[in-house]
Design a protein around this motif. Structure first.
Motif, PDB file in Angstrom:
ATOM      1  N   ILE A 142     -78.136  33.705  44.062  1.00 20.90           N
ATOM      2  CA  ILE A 142     -78.740  33.478  45.375  1.00 20.90           C
ATOM      3  C   ILE A 142     -79.000  34.813  46.075  1.00 20.90           C
ATOM      4  N   VAL A 143     -78.071  35.738  45.994  1.00 22.69           N
ATOM      5  CA  VAL A 143     -78.251  37.053  46.614  1.00 22.69           C
ATOM      6  C   VAL A 143     -79.383  37.814  45.928  1.00 22.69           C
ATOM      7  N   LEU A 144     -79.419  37.802  44.596  1.00 21.29           N
ATOM      8  CA  LEU A 144     -80.510  38.464  43.867  1.00 21.29           C
ATOM      9  C   LEU A 144     -81.857  37.835  44.209  1.00 21.29           C
ATOM     10  N   SER A 145     -81.884  36.516  44.322  1.00 18.90           N
ATOM     11  CA  SER A 145     -83.118  35.814  44.671  1.00 18.90           C
ATOM     12  C   SER A 145     -83.606  36.231  46.050  1.00 18.90           C
ATOM     13  N   MET A 146     -82.688  36.381  47.003  1.00 21.57           N
ATOM     14  CA  MET A 146     -83.073  36.801  48.349  1.00 21.57           C
ATOM     15  C   MET A 146     -83.621  38.229  48.330  1.00 21.57           C
ATOM     16  N   LEU A 147     -83.021  39.107  47.544  1.00 17.20           N
ATOM     17  CA  LEU A 147     -83.514  40.487  47.452  1.00 17.20           C
ATOM     18  C   LEU A 147     -84.935  40.514  46.885  1.00 17.20           C
ATOM     19  N   ILE A 148     -85.198  39.690  45.877  1.00 16.62           N
ATOM     20  CA  ILE A 148     -86.540  39.608  45.300  1.00 16.62           C
ATOM     21  C   ILE A 148     -87.523  39.065  46.330  1.00 16.62           C
ATOM     22  N   LYS A 149     -87.105  38.031  47.063  1.00 12.47           N
ATOM     23  CA  LYS A 149     -87.965  37.434  48.083  1.00 12.47           C
ATOM     24  C   LYS A 149     -88.317  38.447  49.175  1.00 12.47           C
TER      25      LYS A 149
END
Length: 278
Positions: A142-149
């Motif tokens: 979830i944290v990695l996904s937010m960074l990508i977003k």
């Protein structure tokens, strides 16, 4: 107006989350697609516990979130969309489509890179498939996904309202297409040209690796058709198809809160990560 959007964004998202969740959950009771194999109370408690944990974690780590970054981009002129002089409605449409494509690519990536697959397999390890599966992701993913977003928002420079629309659509369609709900075959056949349906995405949760590496779309189905990752139906049918991962069949491990958090660190990676089979 922009400040009001930022202040109301979390309430709008929460309203849609609870509204769609309740609608799909009731639909599952009225017209279930499959018989559940694991006691529902324990699964729902663990899956929803992960949702609450992830929500708090993101609010602590990213208080501004994607909508706030988009507002800053509009103010300072960051990103491709802010450079182009196009109508707001067109900028919003393009932005939602591009952000959805980015999610598709991210989804392929977490299946292709073994270390990322370790994180993502928590989502796939669920032994059943219903509305709670749609929000069941490991906190690190979830944290990695937010960074990508956030990176996509910075480069693209979408209107803040487009980011909010995208967030609402992504959450709503994730709950819808993970729903254990029955759609008439004719309606499903037409609908899946415009949005990922439960029958379309359920194929992606098959225990068989080739099927698990198909139908990566969460919201728009077009990318799977365009890039050849679309698979129409499971050969054994939706009622008989086996869900989950072949090396993780213990409900205490894959459907318990602590067991789910430990899944990325389990030794066996299996043959699901795409690069493992090249």
């Amino acid at each position: 107006m922009e400040q009001m959007l930022l202040e109301q964004e979390k309430f709008i998202r929460l309203g849609f989350f609870f509204g769609v969740f309740a609608l799909v959950a009731l639909w599952e009771l009225a017209a279930p697609r499959r018989r559940l194999t694991v006691p529902k109370a324990g699964r729902w408690g663990a899956n929803l516990g992960i949702v609450v944990f992830n929500t708090v974690l993101l609010r602590l780590l990213f208080p501004m979130a994607a909508v706030g970054l988009a507002l800053a981009g509009e103010e300072k002129g960051w990103g491709l969309v802010n450079i182009l002089e196009i109508p707001t409605w067109l900028a919003a449409f393009i932005s939602v489509a591009v952000m959805d494509f980015a999610i598709y690519l991210q989804h392929v990536m977490v299946h292709a890179v073994p270390v990322l697959w370790r994180l993502h397999r928590m989502h796939h390890a669920d032994l059943d498939y219903d509305v709670t599966t749609g929000a069941r992701f490991h906190p690190i993913e979830i944290v990695l996904s937010m960074l990508i977003k956030l990176a996509v928002v910075m480069v693209l420079g979408p209107p803040a309202v487009a980011v909010m629309i995208f967030e609402v659509l992504l959450n709503a369609t994730a709950m819808f297409n993970h729903g254990n709900i029955r759609l008439p075959e004719g309606i499903d056949r037409v609908l899946r040209w415009f949005v990922v349906t439960p029958d379309m995405h359920r194929v992606h949760h098959s225990v068989h690796a080739p099927l698990a590496n198909s139908n990566f779309g969460f919201n728009l189905p077009w990318w799977d058709h365009l890039f050849g990752t679309y698979f129409a139906q499971p050969p054994e049918g939706h009622e008989e198809m086996e869900l989950g991962l072949d090396h993780f069949r213990d409900p205490k491990q894959v459907n318990g809160f602590i067991g789910m958090l430990k899944l990325p660190f389990a030794r066996h990676i299996g043959e699901y990560a795409i690069n493992r089979r090249w």
